[in-house]
Design a protein around this motif. Structure first.
Motif, PDB file in Angstrom:
ATOM      1  N   GLY A 109       0.817  -1.212   0.000  1.00  0.00           N
ATOM      2  CA  GLY A 109       0.000   0.000   0.000  1.00  0.00           C
ATOM      3  C   GLY A 109       0.843   1.251   0.000  1.00  0.00           C
ATOM      4  N   ALA A 110       1.933   1.250   0.806  1.00  0.00           N
ATOM      5  CA  ALA A 110       2.822   2.414   0.864  1.00  0.00           C
ATOM      6  C   ALA A 110       3.515   2.639  -0.472  1.00  0.00           C
ATOM      7  CB  ALA A 110       3.842   2.232   1.986  1.00  0.00           C
ATOM      8  N   LEU A 111       3.980   1.554  -1.095  1.00  0.00           N
ATOM      9  CA  LEU A 111       4.633   1.678  -2.404  1.00  0.00           C
ATOM     10  C   LEU A 111       3.649   2.171  -3.467  1.00  0.00           C
ATOM     11  CD1 LEU A 111       6.864  -1.540  -2.427  1.00  0.00           C
ATOM     12  CD2 LEU A 111       7.629   0.841  -2.206  1.00  0.00           C
ATOM     13  N   SER A 112       2.431   1.662  -3.415  1.00  0.00           N
ATOM     14  CA  SER A 112       1.417   2.094  -4.389  1.00  0.00           C
ATOM     15  C   SER A 112       1.110   3.583  -4.217  1.00  0.00           C
ATOM     16  CB  SER A 112       0.137   1.267  -4.213  1.00  0.00           C
ATOM     17  OG  SER A 112       0.382  -0.107  -4.421  1.00  0.00           O
ATOM     18  N   LEU A 113       0.992   4.019  -2.965  1.00  0.00           N
ATOM     19  CA  LEU A 113       0.731   5.424  -2.683  1.00  0.00           C
ATOM     20  C   LEU A 113       1.878   6.299  -3.174  1.00  0.00           C
ATOM     21  CD1 LEU A 113      -1.132   7.501  -1.358  1.00  0.00           C
ATOM     22  CD2 LEU A 113       0.074   7.098   0.803  1.00  0.00           C
ATOM     23  N   LEU A 114       3.110   5.838  -2.968  1.00  0.00           N
ATOM     24  CA  LEU A 114       4.276   6.581  -3.436  1.00  0.00           C
ATOM     25  C   LEU A 114       4.278   6.691  -4.957  1.00  0.00           C
ATOM     26  CD1 LEU A 114       6.964   7.960  -2.733  1.00  0.00           C
ATOM     27  CD2 LEU A 114       8.055   5.702  -2.855  1.00  0.00           C
ATOM     28  N   LEU A 115       3.927   5.601  -5.636  1.00  0.00           N
ATOM     29  CA  LEU A 115       3.891   5.621  -7.098  1.00  0.00           C
ATOM     30  C   LEU A 115       2.795   6.561  -7.605  1.00  0.00           C
ATOM     31  CD1 LEU A 115       4.869   4.534  -9.803  1.00  0.00           C
ATOM     32  CD2 LEU A 115       3.261   2.627  -9.541  1.00  0.00           C
ATOM     33  N   VAL A 116       1.616   6.499  -6.988  1.00  0.00           N
ATOM     34  CA  VAL A 116       0.521   7.391  -7.388  1.00  0.00           C
ATOM     35  C   VAL A 116       0.909   8.844  -7.183  1.00  0.00           C
ATOM     36  CG1 VAL A 116      -1.832   8.113  -6.816  1.00  0.00           C
ATOM     37  CG2 VAL A 116      -1.292   5.685  -7.011  1.00  0.00           C
ATOM     38  N   LEU A 117       1.571   9.125  -6.060  1.00  0.00           N
ATOM     39  CA  LEU A 117       2.013  10.497  -5.782  1.00  0.00           C
ATOM     40  C   LEU A 117       3.016  10.969  -6.828  1.00  0.00           C
ATOM     41  CD1 LEU A 117       1.977  12.934  -3.856  1.00  0.00           C
ATOM     42  CD2 LEU A 117       3.800  11.816  -2.546  1.00  0.00           C
ATOM     43  N   ALA A 118       3.962  10.102  -7.173  1.00  0.00           N
ATOM     44  CA  ALA A 118       4.969  10.458  -8.182  1.00  0.00           C
ATOM     45  C   ALA A 118       4.323  10.720  -9.537  1.00  0.00           C
ATOM     46  CB  ALA A 118       6.012   9.344  -8.293  1.00  0.00           C
ATOM     47  N   LEU A 119       3.394   9.836  -9.917  1.00  0.00           N
ATOM     48  CA  LEU A 119       2.724  10.007 -11.204  1.00  0.00           C
ATOM     49  C   LEU A 119       1.848  11.263 -11.207  1.00  0.00           C
ATOM     50  CD1 LEU A 119       1.707   6.318 -12.006  1.00  0.00           C
ATOM     51  CD2 LEU A 119       3.606   7.646 -12.964  1.00  0.00           C
ATOM     52  N   GLY A 120       1.190  11.548 -10.066  1.00  0.00           N
ATOM     53  CA  GLY A 120       0.361  12.749  -9.976  1.00  0.00           C
ATOM     54  C   GLY A 120       1.187  14.018 -10.110  1.00  0.00           C
ATOM     55  N   ILE A 121       2.319  14.066  -9.421  1.00  0.00           N
ATOM     56  CA  ILE A 121       3.194  15.244  -9.510  1.00  0.00           C
ATOM     57  C   ILE A 121       3.772  15.365 -10.912  1.00  0.00           C
ATOM     58  CG2 ILE A 121       5.366  16.232  -8.675  1.00  0.00           C
ATOM     59  CD1 ILE A 121       4.707  15.104  -5.925  1.00  0.00           C
ATOM     60  N   GLY A 122       4.165  14.224 -11.487  1.00  0.00           N
ATOM     61  CA  GLY A 122       4.672  14.258 -12.866  1.00  0.00           C
ATOM     62  C   GLY A 122       3.615  14.716 -13.850  1.00  0.00           C
ATOM     63  N   GLY A 123       2.366  14.256 -13.638  1.00  0.00           N
ATOM     64  CA  GLY A 123       1.269  14.695 -14.511  1.00  0.00           C
ATOM     65  C   GLY A 123       1.008  16.185 -14.389  1.00  0.00           C
ATOM     66  N   ALA A 124       1.103  16.708 -13.149  1.00  0.00           N
ATOM     67  CA  ALA A 124       0.907  18.146 -12.957  1.00  0.00           C
ATOM     68  C   ALA A 124       2.002  18.941 -13.663  1.00  0.00           C
ATOM     69  CB  ALA A 124       0.891  18.476 -11.463  1.00  0.00           C
ATOM     70  N   GLY A 125       3.242  18.442 -13.571  1.00  0.00           N
ATOM     71  CA  GLY A 125       4.339  19.108 -14.265  1.00  0.00           C
ATOM     72  C   GLY A 125       4.162  19.068 -15.777  1.00  0.00           C
ATOM     73  N   ALA A 126       3.707  17.899 -16.289  1.00  0.00           N
ATOM     74  CA  ALA A 126       3.472  17.771 -17.737  1.00  0.00           C
ATOM     75  C   ALA A 126       2.354  18.707 -18.189  1.00  0.00           C
ATOM     76  CB  ALA A 126       3.134  16.327 -18.077  1.00  0.00           C
ATOM     77  N   ALA A 127       1.309  18.834 -17.353  1.00  0.00           N
ATOM     78  CA  ALA A 127       0.199  19.729 -17.706  1.00  0.00           C
ATOM     79  C   ALA A 127       0.665  21.179 -17.759  1.00  0.00           C
ATOM     80  CB  ALA A 127      -0.932  19.572 -16.688  1.00  0.00           C
ATOM     81  N   LEU A 128       1.512  21.578 -16.801  1.00  0.00           N
ATOM     82  CA  LEU A 128       2.042  22.939 -16.823  1.00  0.00           C
ATOM     83  C   LEU A 128       2.912  23.166 -18.053  1.00  0.00           C
ATOM     84  CD1 LEU A 128       3.011  23.686 -13.096  1.00  0.00           C
ATOM     85  CD2 LEU A 128       1.153  24.682 -14.434  1.00  0.00           C
ATOM     86  N   PHE A 129       3.741  22.169 -18.398  1.00  0.00           N
ATOM     87  CA  PHE A 129       4.593  22.317 -19.577  1.00  0.00           C
ATOM     88  C   PHE A 129       3.750  22.385 -20.843  1.00  0.00           C
ATOM     89  CE2 PHE A 129       7.213  20.689 -23.069  1.00  0.00           C
ATOM     90  CZ  PHE A 129       8.307  21.548 -22.966  1.00  0.00           C
ATOM     91  N   TYR A 130       2.681  21.589 -20.901  1.00  0.00           N
ATOM     92  CA  TYR A 130       1.787  21.622 -22.063  1.00  0.00           C
ATOM     93  C   TYR A 130       1.122  22.992 -22.180  1.00  0.00           C
ATOM     94  CZ  TYR A 130      -2.196  20.572 -25.083  1.00  0.00           C
ATOM     95  OH  TYR A 130      -3.132  20.596 -26.085  1.00  0.00           O
ATOM     96  N   THR A 131       0.787  23.589 -21.021  1.00  0.00           N
ATOM     97  CA  THR A 131       0.105  24.886 -21.025  1.00  0.00           C
ATOM     98  C   THR A 131       1.041  26.029 -21.361  1.00  0.00           C
ATOM     99  OG1 THR A 131      -1.468  24.095 -19.369  1.00  0.00           O
ATOM    100  CG2 THR A 131      -1.280  26.476 -19.646  1.00  0.00           C
ATOM    101  N   PHE A 132       2.209  26.062 -20.727  1.00  0.00           N
ATOM    102  CA  PHE A 132       3.111  27.204 -20.851  1.00  0.00           C
ATOM    103  C   PHE A 132       4.299  26.958 -21.770  1.00  0.00           C
ATOM    104  CE2 PHE A 132       1.160  27.704 -16.609  1.00  0.00           C
ATOM    105  CZ  PHE A 132       0.623  28.967 -16.751  1.00  0.00           C
ATOM    106  N   GLY A 133       4.617  25.679 -22.056  1.00  0.00           N
ATOM    107  CA  GLY A 133       5.826  25.401 -22.811  1.00  0.00           C
ATOM    108  C   GLY A 133       7.031  25.852 -22.001  1.00  0.00           C
ATOM    109  N   SER A 134       7.972  26.515 -22.663  1.00  0.00           N
ATOM    110  CA  SER A 134       9.139  27.050 -21.957  1.00  0.00           C
ATOM    111  C   SER A 134       8.901  28.483 -21.493  1.00  0.00           C
ATOM    112  CB  SER A 134      10.372  27.000 -22.870  1.00  0.00           C
ATOM    113  OG  SER A 134      10.130  27.740 -24.069  1.00  0.00           O
ATOM    114  N   GLY A 135       7.697  29.013 -21.745  1.00  0.00           N
ATOM    115  CA  GLY A 135       7.391  30.389 -21.359  1.00  0.00           C
ATOM    116  C   GLY A 135       6.680  30.456 -20.024  1.00  0.00           C
ATOM    117  N   LYS A 136       6.074  31.623 -19.791  1.00  0.00           N
ATOM    118  CA  LYS A 136       5.420  31.869 -18.511  1.00  0.00           C
ATOM    119  C   LYS A 136       3.991  32.389 -18.671  1.00  0.00           C
ATOM    120  CE  LYS A 136       9.837  33.191 -16.403  1.00  0.00           C
ATOM    121  NZ  LYS A 136      10.557  34.217 -15.616  1.00  0.00           N
TER     122      LYS A 136
END
Length: 229
Positions: free
Chosen positions: A11-38
């Motif tokens: 359960g702890a490992l699964s939670l850690l993986l979900v957290l990592a994927l969620g943070i990575g998805g948030a970063g990807a969404a920001l990059f998709y929205t802003f690219g290299s700009g602001k």
């Protein structure tokens, strides 16, 4: 007890993986929205003045200005909302903001193309002249009257939404021989730290993935050692 411990570890490992994927998805969404700009730009109305009714100076009463952000952007702090004005044909412009109460006094005796719409925005934009036959209002010299809240010059002019809301915008071509065929009002929303957030989320997600892999390897190695020969 061992079964409970295994369930807890999985359960702890699964939670850690979900957290990592969620943070990575948030970063990807920001990059998709802003690219290299602001910042992101949303196209606003493109208002035609009509080729048969040339305008060198345009006046728009901005009673209310709203920038509708995507839901995910509303969660980000410190947005800077800008209204960007440009024209067709592209030309050197000078623009100023007036208190709504002072407009009639400032433009008295001069002509402007007044662009308006009904309060609900359901009807097409209409154009009328404030004083047809009179000389065009000289926006460049408007600052000398002390009536402008702010004055900006350039081929594109930017005002913050807080400035333009409940104000009157006057845009004029620097050359009176230039006729403005179309005025374009776009919105730009910028976040000064957008690229820092993207990089930070990517690094955090990468570290969590590395931690997850390390823990999985550790659990597998320990399980192998405890296995009966």
């Amino acid at each position: 007890m061992r079964i409970f411990r295994k369930i807890l570890v999985v359960g702890a490992l699964s939670l850690l993986l979900v957290l990592a994927l969620g943070i990575g998805g948030a970063g990807a969404a920001l990059f998709y929205t802003f690219g290299s700009g602001k910042s992101v730009v949303a196209q606003g109305p493109q208002i035609s003045t009509g080729s048969a009714d040339p305008c060198s100076v345009i006046l728009i009463d901005l009673e209310q200005v709203y920038v509708n952000l995507p839901e995910q952007l509303t969660l980000l702090p410190n947005p800077r909302e800008i209204i960007r004005i440009s024209t067709v044909p592209e030309t050197d412009l000078v623009a100023g903001l007036l208190d709504r109460e002072s407009v009639d006094t400032v433009i008295l005796g001069f002509d402007t193309c007044v662009i308006s719409q009904d309060s609900e925005g359901s009807l097409p934009w209409t154009l009328t002249h404030s004083a047809l036959g009179q000389p065009w209002f000289d926006v460049s010299s408007g600052a000398a009257t002390g009536a402008f809240i702010e004055q900006i010059q350039g081929q594109e002019v930017d005002f913050s939404t807080s400035q333009v809301s409940h104000s009157t915008l006057i845009v004029g071509a620097l050359s009176e021989s230039t006729s403005i065929e179309e005025i374009i009002i776009d919105a730009q929303v910028s976040y000064p730290d957008a690229n820092t957030w993207t990089l930070g989320l990517a690094i955090m997600a990468g570290l969590l993935i590395i931690l997850f892999i390390g823990l999985v390897v550790l659990v597998v190695v320990r399980g192998t050692r405890k296995s009966p020969a």
